[in-house]
Design a protein around this motif. Structure first.
Motif, PDB file in Angstrom:
ATOM      1  N   ASP A 150       0.823  -1.208   0.000  1.00  0.00           N
ATOM      2  CA  ASP A 150       0.000   0.000   0.000  1.00  0.00           C
ATOM      3  C   ASP A 150       0.866   1.270   0.000  1.00  0.00           C
ATOM      4  O   ASP A 150       2.093   1.201   0.050  1.00  0.00           O
ATOM      5  N   LYS A 151       0.203   2.425  -0.075  1.00  0.00           N
ATOM      6  CA  LYS A 151       0.924   3.708  -0.175  1.00  0.00           C
ATOM      7  C   LYS A 151       1.794   3.996   1.037  1.00  0.00           C
ATOM      8  O   LYS A 151       2.746   4.761   0.961  1.00  0.00           O
ATOM      9  N   LYS A 152       1.477   3.389   2.182  1.00  0.00           N
ATOM     10  CA  LYS A 152       2.286   3.574   3.390  1.00  0.00           C
ATOM     11  C   LYS A 152       3.396   2.529   3.503  1.00  0.00           C
ATOM     12  O   LYS A 152       4.101   2.485   4.508  1.00  0.00           O
ATOM     13  N   GLU A 175       5.532  -2.552  -6.180  1.00  0.00           N
ATOM     14  CA  GLU A 175       4.084  -2.453  -5.994  1.00  0.00           C
ATOM     15  C   GLU A 175       3.432  -3.711  -5.432  1.00  0.00           C
ATOM     16  O   GLU A 175       2.407  -3.619  -4.765  1.00  0.00           O
TER      17      GLU A 175
END
Length: 162
Positions: A13-15, A110
């Motif tokens: 995830d983005k974090k 990713e």
């Protein structure tokens, strides 16, 4: 300590968090209670990360105490595995944050492939793992390696017979 089986692909995830597959979380504690951490280190054989419960490293440590273990071998494992390991807490949602230097080593950005390897598991970039798996299958075919040949060579078939 349970067995790590199968392959799972999860998103980062983005974090920077990634979910450890539920069956792997269960294997980390052998089925009782929720796991609180996993230990990871750079693989000695692949552009991937190795992961295991702390109990596995305790077993490895005891094995290194064997007086027949050559000093240079012991030093190699102590330096690369024990010196290069990090304990990652598993949050209540089953996620870990893999340090950036480990992600860079494995070429992960990713998505992550979690690959069961019996008592440990590996963490790969999915495309790199697909290439590694293909090469492994090609090697098995060209060397006529199969489960029955392995069992026959180790006497496993004789042991399993009633």
């Amino acid at each position: 300590m349970g067995l790590f089986l199968s392959t799972y692909v999860n998103k980062v995830d983005k974090k920077g968090r990634v979910s450890v597959p539920a069956p792997f979380r269960s294997a980390l504690v052998g089925g009782g209670g929720g796991p609180t951490e996993v230990v990871i280190f750079r693989s000695l054989q692949a552009q991937a990360l190795d992961a295991c419960p702390i109990e596995y490293l305790e077993q490895l440590s005891a094995a290194l105490d064997d007086p027949n273990t050559p000093d240079d071998y012991r030093d190699l494992i102590e330096t690369t595995v024990f010196g290069g390991s990090v304990r990652l807490p598993i949050d209540p949602e089953g996620r870990i944050i893999i340090p950036d230097e480990f992600l860079q080593f494995a070429g992960i950005s990713e998505s992550v492939s979690f690959v069961g390897r019996r008592k440990t598991f590996q963490v790969w970039d999915p495309e790199a793992f697909a290439a590694h798996e293909k090469a492994s299958r090609d090697t098995a075919r060209s060397n006529n390696i199969s489960l029955s040949t392995i069992l026959a060579k180790t006497g496993g078939l004789a042991k399993a017979a009633p």
